[in-house]
Structures are given as structure tokens and as C-alpha cells.
Design a protein around this motif. Sequence first.
Motif, PDB file in Angstrom:
ATOM      1  N   VAL A   6       7.630  -9.447  18.496  1.00 14.83           N
ATOM      2  CA  VAL A   6       7.335  -8.048  18.409  1.00 14.83           C
ATOM      3  C   VAL A   6       6.702  -7.886  17.043  1.00 14.83           C
ATOM      4  CG1 VAL A   6       8.316  -5.683  18.152  1.00 14.83           C
ATOM      5  CG2 VAL A   6       9.535  -7.361  19.781  1.00 14.83           C
ATOM      6  N   LEU A   7       5.543  -7.354  17.062  1.00 14.89           N
ATOM      7  CA  LEU A   7       4.750  -7.149  15.747  1.00 14.89           C
ATOM      8  C   LEU A   7       4.372  -5.619  15.135  1.00 14.89           C
ATOM      9  CD1 LEU A   7       1.813  -9.596  14.649  1.00 14.89           C
ATOM     10  CD2 LEU A   7       1.386  -6.949  14.831  1.00 14.89           C
ATOM     11  N   ASP A   8       4.538  -5.469  13.964  1.00  8.15           N
ATOM     12  CA  ASP A   8       3.776  -4.258  13.541  1.00  8.15           C
ATOM     13  C   ASP A   8       3.093  -4.534  12.351  1.00  8.15           C
ATOM     14  OD1 ASP A   8       4.038  -1.104  13.831  1.00  8.15           O
ATOM     15  OD2 ASP A   8       4.777  -1.654  11.696  1.00  8.15           O
ATOM     16  N   THR A   9       2.266  -3.495  11.775  1.00  8.11           N
ATOM     17  CA  THR A   9       1.390  -3.645  10.830  1.00  8.11           C
ATOM     18  C   THR A   9       1.246  -2.277  10.142  1.00  8.11           C
ATOM     19  OG1 THR A   9      -0.615  -3.034  11.901  1.00  8.11           O
ATOM     20  CG2 THR A   9      -0.330  -5.476  11.820  1.00  8.11           C
ATOM     21  N   GLU A  10       1.009  -2.483   8.660  1.00  2.00           N
ATOM     22  CA  GLU A  10       0.717  -1.355   7.875  1.00  2.00           C
ATOM     23  C   GLU A  10      -0.588  -1.534   7.191  1.00  2.00           C
ATOM     24  OE1 GLU A  10       2.323   1.290   8.354  1.00  2.00           O
ATOM     25  OE2 GLU A  10       4.410   0.667   8.985  1.00  2.00           O
ATOM     26  N   THR A  11      -1.528  -0.201   7.006  1.00  2.00           N
ATOM     27  CA  THR A  11      -2.779  -0.679   6.624  1.00  2.00           C
ATOM     28  C   THR A  11      -3.050   0.442   5.846  1.00  2.00           C
ATOM     29  OG1 THR A  11      -3.782   0.913   8.558  1.00  2.00           O
ATOM     30  CG2 THR A  11      -3.302  -1.377   9.123  1.00  2.00           C
ATOM     31  N   THR A  12      -4.307   0.319   5.366  1.00  2.00           N
ATOM     32  CA  THR A  12      -4.948   1.482   4.539  1.00  2.00           C
ATOM     33  C   THR A  12      -5.652   2.457   5.192  1.00  2.00           C
ATOM     34  OG1 THR A  12      -7.046   0.338   4.209  1.00  2.00           O
ATOM     35  CG2 THR A  12      -5.589  -0.505   2.733  1.00  2.00           C
ATOM     36  N   ASP A  20     -11.255  -0.399   6.326  1.00  2.00           N
ATOM     37  CA  ASP A  20      -9.649  -0.442   6.058  1.00  2.00           C
ATOM     38  C   ASP A  20      -9.354  -1.534   6.214  1.00  2.00           C
ATOM     39  OD1 ASP A  20      -8.847   2.351   5.492  1.00  2.00           O
ATOM     40  OD2 ASP A  20      -9.560   2.965   7.659  1.00  2.00           O
ATOM     41  N   ARG A  21      -8.195  -2.130   5.453  1.00  2.00           N
ATOM     42  CA  ARG A  21      -7.460  -3.494   5.436  1.00  2.00           C
ATOM     43  C   ARG A  21      -5.990  -3.469   5.951  1.00  2.00           C
ATOM     44  NH1 ARG A  21     -10.523  -7.196   2.886  1.00  2.00           N
ATOM     45  NH2 ARG A  21      -8.980  -8.616   3.814  1.00  2.00           N
ATOM     46  N   LEU A  22      -5.499  -4.521   6.516  1.00  2.00           N
ATOM     47  CA  LEU A  22      -4.311  -4.797   6.594  1.00  2.00           C
ATOM     48  C   LEU A  22      -3.464  -5.092   5.020  1.00  2.00           C
ATOM     49  CD1 LEU A  22      -2.263  -5.707   8.938  1.00  2.00           C
ATOM     50  CD2 LEU A  22      -2.678  -7.996   8.110  1.00  2.00           C
ATOM     51  N   ILE A  23      -2.283  -4.348   4.979  1.00  2.00           N
ATOM     52  CA  ILE A  23      -1.364  -4.530   3.706  1.00  2.00           C
ATOM     53  C   ILE A  23       0.011  -4.979   4.053  1.00  2.00           C
ATOM     54  CG2 ILE A  23      -2.478  -2.972   2.429  1.00  2.00           C
ATOM     55  CD1 ILE A  23      -0.862  -0.760   3.029  1.00  2.00           C
ATOM     56  N   GLU A  24       0.396  -4.949   5.141  1.00  2.00           N
ATOM     57  CA  GLU A  24       1.723  -5.463   5.527  1.00  2.00           C
ATOM     58  C   GLU A  24       1.771  -5.881   7.130  1.00  2.00           C
ATOM     59  OE1 GLU A  24       6.487  -4.189   5.037  1.00  2.00           O
ATOM     60  OE2 GLU A  24       5.092  -2.645   5.249  1.00  2.00           O
ATOM     61  N   VAL A  25       2.655  -7.116   7.430  1.00  2.00           N
ATOM     62  CA  VAL A  25       2.616  -7.149   8.837  1.00  2.00           C
ATOM     63  C   VAL A  25       4.177  -7.967   8.880  1.00  2.00           C
ATOM     64  CG1 VAL A  25       1.929  -9.523   8.200  1.00  2.00           C
ATOM     65  CG2 VAL A  25       1.938  -8.980  10.668  1.00  2.00           C
ATOM     66  N   GLY A  26       4.856  -7.746  10.091  1.00  2.00           N
ATOM     67  CA  GLY A  26       6.133  -7.990  10.204  1.00  2.00           C
ATOM     68  C   GLY A  26       6.366  -8.175  11.652  1.00  2.00           C
ATOM     69  N   VAL A  44       0.182  -8.015   1.810  1.00  2.00           N
ATOM     70  CA  VAL A  44      -1.022  -8.471   1.702  1.00  2.00           C
ATOM     71  C   VAL A  44      -1.918  -7.602   0.817  1.00  2.00           C
ATOM     72  CG1 VAL A  44      -2.996  -9.217   3.114  1.00  2.00           C
ATOM     73  CG2 VAL A  44      -0.870  -9.508   4.186  1.00  2.00           C
ATOM     74  N   ASN A  45      -2.431  -8.380  -0.031  1.00  2.00           N
ATOM     75  CA  ASN A  45      -3.362  -7.788  -0.982  1.00  2.00           C
ATOM     76  C   ASN A  45      -4.709  -7.234  -0.109  1.00  2.00           C
ATOM     77  OD1 ASN A  45      -5.533  -7.102  -2.799  1.00  2.00           O
ATOM     78  ND2 ASN A  45      -4.717  -8.468  -4.225  1.00  2.00           N
ATOM     79  N   PRO A  46      -4.997  -6.208   0.018  1.00  2.00           N
ATOM     80  CA  PRO A  46      -5.977  -5.570   0.755  1.00  2.00           C
ATOM     81  C   PRO A  46      -7.360  -5.868   0.163  1.00  2.00           C
ATOM     82  CG  PRO A  46      -4.907  -3.659   0.033  1.00  2.00           C
ATOM     83  CD  PRO A  46      -4.307  -5.006  -0.462  1.00  2.00           C
ATOM     84  N   GLU A  47      -7.434  -6.212  -1.095  1.00  2.00           N
ATOM     85  CA  GLU A  47      -8.603  -6.140  -1.760  1.00  2.00           C
ATOM     86  C   GLU A  47      -9.535  -4.905  -2.088  1.00  2.00           C
ATOM     87  OE1 GLU A  47     -10.730 -10.384  -1.213  1.00  2.00           O
ATOM     88  OE2 GLU A  47      -9.514 -10.028   0.482  1.00  2.00           O
ATOM     89  N   ASP A  53      -3.310   9.411   1.158  1.00  2.00           N
ATOM     90  CA  ASP A  53      -2.459   9.703   2.681  1.00  2.00           C
ATOM     91  C   ASP A  53      -1.945   8.561   3.297  1.00  2.00           C
ATOM     92  OD1 ASP A  53      -3.711  12.178   2.374  1.00  2.00           O
ATOM     93  OD2 ASP A  53      -5.393  12.007   3.819  1.00  2.00           O
ATOM     94  N   ALA A  54      -2.531   7.420   2.981  1.00  2.00           N
ATOM     95  CA  ALA A  54      -1.763   6.097   3.764  1.00  2.00           C
ATOM     96  C   ALA A  54      -0.528   6.287   2.915  1.00  2.00           C
ATOM     97  CB  ALA A  54      -2.670   4.913   3.742  1.00  2.00           C
ATOM     98  N   ILE A  55      -0.491   6.156   1.614  1.00  2.00           N
ATOM     99  CA  ILE A  55       0.830   6.023   0.692  1.00  2.00           C
ATOM    100  C   ILE A  55       1.851   6.758   1.233  1.00  2.00           C
ATOM    101  CG2 ILE A  55       1.740   6.026  -1.134  1.00  2.00           C
ATOM    102  CD1 ILE A  55      -0.976   5.153  -2.509  1.00  2.00           C
TER     103      ILE A  55
END
Length: 244
Positions: A6-12, A20-26, A44-47, A53-55
Motif C-alpha cells: 500500500v503506497l501513498d505520496t505527497e507532492t508539490t 511538480d515533484r515528489l516530496i514524501e513516500v510511504g 524527498v528533496n524536490p529540488e 497551496d500544497a503546504i
Amino acid sequence: MAREIVLDTETTGFDPRTGDRLIEVGCIELLDLLPTGRTFHRFVNPERSIPADAIKVHGITDEKVKDAPKFHEIVDDLMDFVGDAQMIAHNAAFDRNFIDFELNRCGRPITGEPRWIDTLKLAQTRFPGMPNSLDALCKRYKVSLVERTLHGALIDARLLAEVYLELRGGKERVLDLSSAVSGRGPGGRIEVAAYGARPRPLAPRSTEAEQAAHVAFLASVLKDQSLWQAHGVTFLEIPATQPA
């Protein structure tokens, strides 16, 4: 045993094709629909900067991820954890697009749609026309949201694992009288002890006098011989599954 992640991500933002980039994966590991206790979680550092709005959605700021590893620095650990398991996500196309975009940037093979199970589609099939967000499903299935003040990849993956179990038939699905979970082995893997035939039959609880009385009773009711005796079965040989 069926292994699933089971996977989830948070992004910019919403679309990796627009920057947009990935900033967290669980990730949560399941074996036969049961969480094993093994998890994977990385910021993850999205560079790039994270929009306001994402925050507001996930609470992850530039400051929080400025010293986090870049995706190419965690990709080996992530894909080793996932292995060849099926991946489960809510609105899976979103998470898949970001994971595959990051894999492609690293020159790695993408996962591809066939490896993913979309719990949103499962929910829409079961509850057509109803709200089927993760929050709505948690409330419908009485999955506690007390931990969840903001979105977070590992928290959401834990919630989704519980929802996925319900969508697959609920806790009754894992009740199998042919086997029982006996504990966890190395690495948190669930070990199952199967129920086999009883190695030593139970001794009869009746006394010799009671057994003799029983045989005499049968002989008095059936003047010739009892059905059991006709087939060569004595009192002591009656199988445990037969009514006495």
C-alpha cells in the motif's frame, strides 16, 4: 502468500509533467491482506520550492525537506522494499505518475499501470454515486482518523491499508479455519501454522460399563443387530464426526 504494497505520496502539485515533484513516500507491506509491520517512509528533496497551496494540504515546507535525500538517493531502497509486489493506492494514477516520472528521471524501469490496484475504482464499483475519498471511506468503515490532522504519506498508507481490507471483504475474509497466524518471523514476516489432523486421538470419556450399556441398548432396540454392527463398527470405532 500474496504480497502487496500500500503506497501513498505527497507532492508539490498535481502534474510532474509541469514541474511538480515528489516530496514524501510511504509504504505498508501486506501479506494475504494482513499488515506485517514492515514499512517504508522517506521525505524527498524536490529540488524546487513547495507552493503554499500544497503546504496547506500536507504541511511539508521547504525547510522540512531541504536536507532530505533526493529521489535518486532513495530509489534503490524504495524499489527493494516494493520488490515485485502489486501496488495499491487511492486514485492510483496520481501516485503512479509521480513514481514513474521519478523512476524515468533516474533511468530506471517504470512500474506501469498493470502493477497497480486503484482503491478509488474499487470503492466506486461498490458505492456508485457516493463520496469515495479516503476520508469518506474511513468514516464509512469506522476507521479512526484521529492521527490525521494533515495529509501524510505513511499515515495515509496506514489508513488505506485498513480501507483496502474492508473493500476486499472485511476482516471476515482473513478468518480461515484451515490455518492460524502463529506469530512473526525474521523481518516481521507473518508465519502461519496450519491445522492438520490431530496427531493423537482423544481418549473416550465413557466408562466400560457405559459402553456395554450402550451396546446392550442397541441390541434391545434392533433385535437382529445395529446398523453400525452390521458394518463392523463397534462403539469405540465410531468416528468423531459421526453423531453418537
